[in-house]
Design a protein around this motif. Structure first.
Motif, PDB file in Angstrom:
ATOM      1  N   UNK A 153       0.329  -1.497   0.006  1.00  0.00           N
ATOM      2  CA  UNK A 153      -0.318   0.404   0.276  1.00  0.00           C
ATOM      3  C   UNK A 153       0.791   1.253  -0.369  1.00  0.00           C
ATOM      4  N   UNK A 154       2.134   1.021   0.267  1.00  0.00           N
ATOM      5  CA  UNK A 154       2.899   2.176   0.371  1.00  0.00           C
ATOM      6  C   UNK A 154       3.279   3.234  -1.416  1.00  0.00           C
ATOM      7  N   UNK A 167      -5.916  -0.471  -1.060  1.00  0.00           N
ATOM      8  CA  UNK A 167      -4.558  -0.053  -1.881  1.00  0.00           C
ATOM      9  C   UNK A 167      -3.743   1.168  -1.396  1.00  0.00           C
ATOM     10  N   UNK A 168      -4.052   2.389  -0.760  1.00  0.00           N
ATOM     11  CA  UNK A 168      -3.096   3.191  -0.330  1.00  0.00           C
ATOM     12  C   UNK A 168      -3.072   3.214   1.611  1.00  0.00           C
ATOM     13  N   UNK A 169      -1.517   3.299   2.390  1.00  0.00           N
ATOM     14  CA  UNK A 169      -1.095   2.894   2.544  1.00  0.00           C
ATOM     15  C   UNK A 169      -0.534   4.564   3.521  1.00  0.00           C
ATOM     16  N   UNK A 174      -7.155   3.630   6.594  1.00  0.00           N
ATOM     17  CA  UNK A 174      -7.290   3.025   7.867  1.00  0.00           C
ATOM     18  C   UNK A 174      -5.852   1.982   8.242  1.00  0.00           C
ATOM     19  N   UNK A 175      -5.676   1.507   7.210  1.00  0.00           N
ATOM     20  CA  UNK A 175      -4.184   0.423   7.420  1.00  0.00           C
ATOM     21  C   UNK A 175      -3.455   1.061   8.026  1.00  0.00           C
ATOM     22  N   UNK A 176      -2.863   1.748   7.950  1.00  0.00           N
ATOM     23  CA  UNK A 176      -1.649   2.376   8.097  1.00  0.00           C
ATOM     24  C   UNK A 176      -2.442   2.838   9.866  1.00  0.00           C
ATOM     25  N   UNK A 177      -3.222   3.821   9.879  1.00  0.00           N
ATOM     26  CA  UNK A 177      -3.333   3.921  11.866  1.00  0.00           C
ATOM     27  C   UNK A 177      -3.801   2.344  12.069  1.00  0.00           C
ATOM     28  N   UNK A 178      -4.209   1.056  11.765  1.00  0.00           N
ATOM     29  CA  UNK A 178      -5.023   0.639  11.974  1.00  0.00           C
ATOM     30  C   UNK A 178      -3.529  -0.286  12.717  1.00  0.00           C
TER      31      UNK A 178
END
Length: 226
Positions: A153-154, A167-169, A174-178
């Motif tokens: 996702x980066x 797709x995006x971190x 949300x993926x990054x924060x979680x």
């Protein structure tokens, strides 16, 4: 402890010396030759071109940490890799393999998890976080957290998941924060990637911040990863 460990497969042998490095690094201090034991290493990024045995390396570090410190160890990985991770960790913990659990869902996680090693889909964790981002009391405090495919996702031009929400971190995603919330509650974190950084420096900083705990310590500089 590891002299009798034999890896499985048609060409079984003992782990290569470099596969012991993550385990050894977590037990050694940053700049240990200059400032012995002053800066304990708590964050580690393991990266290569792929196929060099990062899963076994991390599994050895998991087993070593569990044997020495006990507590809760959490492995966050893509759902299709959960079985592989559980198998590899059990290989390294043959005498205590019953303490390695492959979780069906992140909804099983709770703050007072019993001692053990838990393998869970990182997207399941993301979905639970998205349901109620203000109530994070369920996130366990862990002795070690491992984030597999930490690069996912980066890369803004890469569409590596079916759902656009994966797709995006970016730092507001949300993926990054979680993942960062889970990592921030862990004494130690290992991030793994088979995609060395070749796009831009922001992608690398995003990965560093994913496995760090800087958002809980705003007065510290970005880069608590060593």
């Amino acid at each position: 402890r590891w002299t009798n460990l034999i890896t499985h497969g048609g060409h079984s042998n003992r782990p290569e010396d470099y596969q012991l490095l993550p385990m050894d690094l977590l037990e050694s201090a940053w700049l240990n030759m200059l400032l012995p034991d002053k800066f304990r290493r708590t964050r580690l990024l393991v990266a290569d071109e792929g196929g060099l045995g990062k899963t076994l390396s991390a599994s050895l570090a998991i087993a070593n940490t569990f044997y020495d410190y006990g507590g809760v160890i959490l492995v966050m990985c893509p759902p299709l890799l959960k079985e592989k991770w559980a198998t590899e960790i059990k290989l390294c913990m043959r005498d205590r393999s019953h303490e390695v659990k492959d979780l069906d869902s992140a909804w099983i996680l709770k703050s007072n998890m019993a001692e053990g090693v838990y393998v869970v889909s990182k997207y399941s964790i993301m979905n639970r976080f998205r349901e109620n981002p203000t109530n994070l009391s369920w996130i366990p405090k862990t002795e070690l957290t491992v984030v597999d495919e930490v690069h996912q996702g980066t890369l803004s031009t890469k569409k590596d998941m079916q759902d656009i929400s994966y797709q995006n971190m970016k730092r507001d995603g949300v993926l990054f924060k979680s993942q960062q919330e889970v990592c921030s509650r862990s004494k130690r974190v290992i991030g793994l990637t088979a995609s060395p950084f070749h796009s831009n420096i922001n992608d690398m900083f995003t990965v560093f911040e994913t496995v760090s705990y800087t958002h809980l310590r705003a007065h510290e500089t970005r880069g608590n990863l060593v």
